[in-house]
Design a protein around this motif. Structure first.
Motif, PDB file in Angstrom:
ATOM      1  N   GLU A  32       0.847  -1.206   0.000  1.00  0.00           N
ATOM      2  CA  GLU A  32       0.000   0.000   0.000  1.00  0.00           C
ATOM      3  C   GLU A  32       0.875   1.245   0.000  1.00  0.00           C
ATOM      4  OE1 GLU A  32      -2.195   0.798   3.555  1.00  0.00           O
ATOM      5  OE2 GLU A  32      -0.410   0.670   4.809  1.00  0.00           O
ATOM      6  N   HIS A  34       2.869   4.462   0.874  1.00  0.00           N
ATOM      7  CA  HIS A  34       3.484   5.028   2.082  1.00  0.00           C
ATOM      8  C   HIS A  34       4.153   6.335   1.704  1.00  0.00           C
ATOM      9  CE1 HIS A  34       2.814   1.186   4.137  1.00  0.00           C
ATOM     10  NE2 HIS A  34       3.113   1.810   5.251  1.00  0.00           N
ATOM     11  N   THR A  42       6.580  -1.128   2.762  1.00  0.00           N
ATOM     12  CA  THR A  42       7.103  -0.667   4.048  1.00  0.00           C
ATOM     13  C   THR A  42       6.684  -1.564   5.222  1.00  0.00           C
ATOM     14  OG1 THR A  42       7.336   1.645   3.371  1.00  0.00           O
ATOM     15  CG2 THR A  42       6.944   1.255   5.713  1.00  0.00           C
ATOM     16  N   ASP A  43       5.401  -1.892   5.318  1.00  0.00           N
ATOM     17  CA  ASP A  43       4.933  -2.659   6.487  1.00  0.00           C
ATOM     18  C   ASP A  43       5.527  -4.072   6.512  1.00  0.00           C
ATOM     19  OD1 ASP A  43       3.427  -0.442   7.055  1.00  0.00           O
ATOM     20  OD2 ASP A  43       1.545  -1.288   6.341  1.00  0.00           O
ATOM     21  N   SER A 118       2.628  -5.343  11.084  1.00  0.00           N
ATOM     22  CA  SER A 118       2.986  -3.918  11.089  1.00  0.00           C
ATOM     23  C   SER A 118       2.034  -3.085  10.248  1.00  0.00           C
ATOM     24  CB  SER A 118       4.415  -3.729  10.555  1.00  0.00           C
ATOM     25  OG  SER A 118       5.324  -4.469  11.336  1.00  0.00           O
ATOM     26  N   HIS A 163       1.566   7.114   9.817  1.00  0.00           N
ATOM     27  CA  HIS A 163       1.598   6.371   8.557  1.00  0.00           C
ATOM     28  C   HIS A 163       2.633   6.989   7.629  1.00  0.00           C
ATOM     29  CE1 HIS A 163       0.304   3.761   5.345  1.00  0.00           C
ATOM     30  NE2 HIS A 163       0.458   4.801   4.556  1.00  0.00           N
ATOM     31  N   GLU A 168       7.860   5.082  10.791  1.00  0.00           N
ATOM     32  CA  GLU A 168       8.026   4.044   9.763  1.00  0.00           C
ATOM     33  C   GLU A 168       9.201   4.342   8.832  1.00  0.00           C
ATOM     34  OE1 GLU A 168       3.811   1.817   9.129  1.00  0.00           O
ATOM     35  OE2 GLU A 168       4.177   3.508   7.796  1.00  0.00           O
TER      36      GLU A 168
HETATM   37 ZN   LIG Z   1       2.788   1.315   7.227  1.00  0.00          ZN
END
Ligand SMILES: [Zn+2]
Length: 248
Positions: A32, A34, A42-43, A118, A163, A168
């Protein structure tokens, strides 16, 4: 060797004979947007980074043997749907994937699993809690949205304005600095948005929340040093949970 899928099958078989309790770490993320500066993964990258550090810490442990499963790089992610790169699966799919993967491992003699997530869209977190409840006490979730965990993390994380912000972006800088577009990051003004409050007020997409470039927080303040410190804290939280699961 700390990656489960690096094993050949006789090595996986040998694990079952190991006197130590085997605990598998299951990294969960999302694909998704970022911000304009950080990668879609990223997550997933953050979950993998936590798992690898925890596995390294426990490498010579006399009681526990830890291996990292291949990550699940897709999650329930609808808030970023207005931006290219948001790839969502539904709650039922996520739940089925987690329950079936953990069930398959348990059937082979690997019942002890910790999910490391995450991606914090409430539907994602809620679905993972339900899956863990269905799977029973040998499967646990490192739930960073729980207060006792969040309290150990940075101010920005606890503010809910997190976010693709400083929190992050710092973590990505610590592990994969080449994936952060530094010129774009430096130009991003800080944007404090209380995401949990916005969500509670019924806003369900980044644009409605005022995140017109798919980020909030202060990405320009991110540093690799902060990311490394945060990873150390996250790995500590995970090691504690691994020990609980190993004992059950
Ligand atoms: Zn994230």
């Amino acid at each position: 060797m700390t990656e489960f899928a690096d094993l050949a099958y006789p090595d996986a078989e040998a694990l079952r004979e190991d006197e130590r309790a085997t605990v598998l770490l299951f990294p969960l993320g999302a694909t998704e947007p970022h911000g304009p500066h950080a990668p879609l993964k990223t997550d997933t990258l953050i979950s993998l980074g936590i798992c690898r550090r925890a596995a390294e810490r426990l490498e010579d442990d006399p009681d526990v043997r830890v291996l990292v499963l291949p990550p699940l790089a897709y999650g329930v992610t609808r808030y970023g749907a207005a931006f290219p790169g948001a790839v969502s699966i539904g709650e039922a799919t996520l739940r089925a994937l987690v329950v079936e993967i953990c069930g398959s491992l348990a059937a082979q003699g690997f019942p002890r699993i910790v999910l490391v997530n995450s991606h914090f869209e409430p539907e994602q977190v809620h679905t993972l809690r339900e899956a863990v409840a269905e799977l029973g006490p040998a499967v646990s979730l490192l739930d960073l949205t729980r207060r006792q965990n969040a309290e150990r993390l940075t101010d920005e994380f606890r503010s809910g304005s997190c976010h693709a912000g400083r929190y992050e972006t710092s973590l990505v800088l610590a592990d994969r600095p080449g994936l952060v577009r530094q010129e774009r990051t430096a130009a991003l003004e800080s944007k404090m948005i209380d995401m949990p409050a916005a969500i509670a007020a019924g806003q369900t997409d980044f644009i409605a929340m005022g995140m017109d470039r798919a980020y909030c927080g202060a990405p320009a303040e991110a540093t690799a040093e902060e990311g490394e410190r945060t990873f150390e804290t996250l790995a500590e939280l995970l090691v504690d949970l691994v020990r609980e699961v190993a004992a059950c």
